[in-house]
Motif scaffolding. Structure first.
Motif, PDB file in Angstrom:
ATOM      1  N   HIS A  92       0.838  -1.191   0.000  1.00  0.00           N
ATOM      2  CA  HIS A  92       0.000   0.000   0.000  1.00  0.00           C
ATOM      3  C   HIS A  92       0.876   1.245   0.000  1.00  0.00           C
ATOM      4  O   HIS A  92       1.749   1.405   0.859  1.00  0.00           O
ATOM      5  CB  HIS A  92      -0.900   0.022   1.234  1.00  0.00           C
ATOM      6  N   VAL A  93       0.649   2.131  -0.962  1.00  0.00           N
ATOM      7  CA  VAL A  93       1.358   3.405  -1.011  1.00  0.00           C
ATOM      8  C   VAL A  93       0.681   4.358  -0.031  1.00  0.00           C
ATOM      9  O   VAL A  93      -0.543   4.542  -0.067  1.00  0.00           O
ATOM     10  CB  VAL A  93       1.336   4.002  -2.427  1.00  0.00           C
ATOM     11  N   VAL A  94       1.483   4.944   0.866  1.00  0.00           N
ATOM     12  CA  VAL A  94       0.935   5.848   1.883  1.00  0.00           C
ATOM     13  C   VAL A  94       1.774   7.120   1.937  1.00  0.00           C
ATOM     14  O   VAL A  94       2.927   7.129   1.486  1.00  0.00           O
ATOM     15  CB  VAL A  94       0.922   5.175   3.286  1.00  0.00           C
ATOM     16  N   PRO A  95       1.238   8.195   2.493  1.00  0.00           N
ATOM     17  CA  PRO A  95       2.044   9.411   2.690  1.00  0.00           C
ATOM     18  C   PRO A  95       3.235   9.121   3.597  1.00  0.00           C
ATOM     19  O   PRO A  95       3.187   8.230   4.450  1.00  0.00           O
ATOM     20  CB  PRO A  95       1.053  10.379   3.370  1.00  0.00           C
ATOM     21  N   TRP A  96       4.299   9.898   3.431  1.00  0.00           N
ATOM     22  CA  TRP A  96       5.547   9.675   4.167  1.00  0.00           C
ATOM     23  C   TRP A  96       5.311   9.593   5.671  1.00  0.00           C
ATOM     24  O   TRP A  96       5.864   8.724   6.349  1.00  0.00           O
ATOM     25  CB  TRP A  96       6.537  10.787   3.845  1.00  0.00           C
ATOM     26  N   ASP A  97       4.497  10.462   6.220  1.00  0.00           N
ATOM     27  CA  ASP A  97       4.268  10.490   7.669  1.00  0.00           C
ATOM     28  C   ASP A  97       3.670   9.183   8.184  1.00  0.00           C
ATOM     29  O   ASP A  97       3.888   8.817   9.347  1.00  0.00           O
ATOM     30  CB  ASP A  97       3.356  11.658   8.042  1.00  0.00           C
ATOM     31  N   GLU A  98       2.912   8.477   7.355  1.00  0.00           N
ATOM     32  CA  GLU A  98       2.275   7.232   7.783  1.00  0.00           C
ATOM     33  C   GLU A  98       3.258   6.058   7.838  1.00  0.00           C
ATOM     34  O   GLU A  98       2.913   4.984   8.329  1.00  0.00           O
ATOM     35  CB  GLU A  98       1.097   6.896   6.873  1.00  0.00           C
ATOM     36  N   LEU A  99       4.477   6.264   7.342  1.00  0.00           N
ATOM     37  CA  LEU A  99       5.503   5.224   7.433  1.00  0.00           C
ATOM     38  C   LEU A  99       6.094   5.147   8.840  1.00  0.00           C
ATOM     39  O   LEU A  99       6.718   4.145   9.198  1.00  0.00           O
ATOM     40  CB  LEU A  99       6.631   5.501   6.432  1.00  0.00           C
ATOM     41  N   ALA A 100       5.885   6.182   9.624  1.00  0.00           N
ATOM     42  CA  ALA A 100       6.505   6.281  10.954  1.00  0.00           C
ATOM     43  C   ALA A 100       5.699   5.515  12.000  1.00  0.00           C
ATOM     44  O   ALA A 100       5.040   6.099  12.849  1.00  0.00           O
ATOM     45  CB  ALA A 100       6.650   7.738  11.353  1.00  0.00           C
TER      46      ALA A 100
END
Length: 261
Positions: free
Chosen positions: A134-142
């Motif tokens: 799933h591609v997510v915004p950068w902040d959601e990787l944290a």
């Protein structure tokens, strides 16, 4: 007969670069299992990506070490996914993500989600990640994870070795693959650290351990084993820590080792 603990890397060791294992290698693995030795798959793959290897080899019991040691599972065909999760070690990826952001022009980041797949900053090349992606915004990787993968479709392994050295990745364990691929795990976590727990569980003497691998994420494992064997195509820094070097994956180097057991 002394029962050995045998840690086996997957890609470039068990399986060829086309994704399959030769009949000779399959037969050799089956023979050491039949002889009563403890065969442990020890791979950088996720548990999701390891299940097809377990099925290919026909393994019905035993332990698997995945995600470069961050995940340990027991093969259990009665479970829905074919395994029972025993241990998982996560870390906060935010400090590393801060260093990775903008570190490479087309750099891609993946955060592993155990038993499911990955959250990614953008699409990886087809077939590189197994499971749901799933591609997510950068902040959601944290979010806590067992592993961060940093990848560039245009970079080289040599460039990523230099990049990793310059990033100042303290408090984590990392390894660079054959391509521009950087795996980052919790500090102190490696295939060796997970295999040591399995060794203690089975009460196998440290001298009665064997490990076979072909790349930099195998360095700790080869140094840990009583008999550490590097595949013939391994980089020189991997061969340097091994007790011996066998044939290449195309030459069924793994089978050459297992047949001596």
């Amino acid at each position: 007969m002394t029962k050995l603990l045998i840690g086996l890397d997957v890609d470039g060791t068990i399986i060829h670069y086309d994704g399959d294992a030769s009949d000779r290698v399959r037969k050799a693995i089956g023979a050491v299992v039949e002889a009563g030795h403890h065969v442990v798959i020890a791979t950088g793959r996720s548990i999701t990506g390891t299940v097809p290897i377990i099925e290919m080899l026909g393994l019905t019991e035993g332990y698997v070490v995945c995600s470069n040691g961050a995940v340990t599972a027991q093969i259990d065909r009665s479970e829905p996914h074919g395994y029972r999760l025993l241990d998982s070690i996560t870390f906060d990826p935010r400090p590393v993500l801060d260093r990775l952001k903008g570190a490479w022009p087309d750099g891609l980041v993946a955060i592993e989600v155990i038993g499911e797949g990955y959250l990614v900053s953008d699409h990886f090349p087809e077939g590189e990640l197994l499971g749901e992606v799933h591609v997510v915004p950068w902040d959601e990787l944290a979010q806590p994870t067992t592993r961060i993968t940093f990848r560039s479709p245009t970079g080289t392994a040599a460039e990523f070795v230099e990049l990793a050295a310059g990033l100042g990745l303290h408090g984590v364990n990392y390894g660079v693959g054959y391509s521009a691929w950087l795996d980052i795990n919790p500090a102190g976590v490696s295939k060796a650290s997970a295999l040591e727990k399995v060794r203690e569980h089975f009460a196998v003497d440290a001298a009665d351990t064997v490990a076979v691998g072909d790349h930099r994420n195998d360095i700790e494992m080869l140094g840990w084993a009583g008999r550490g064997v590097a595949m013939g195509q391994a980089p020189d820094d991997v061969k340097a820590v091994a007790d011996e070097v066998t044939g290449t994956v195309e030459e069924d180097g793994l089978a050459q080792v297992l047949e001596t057991l």
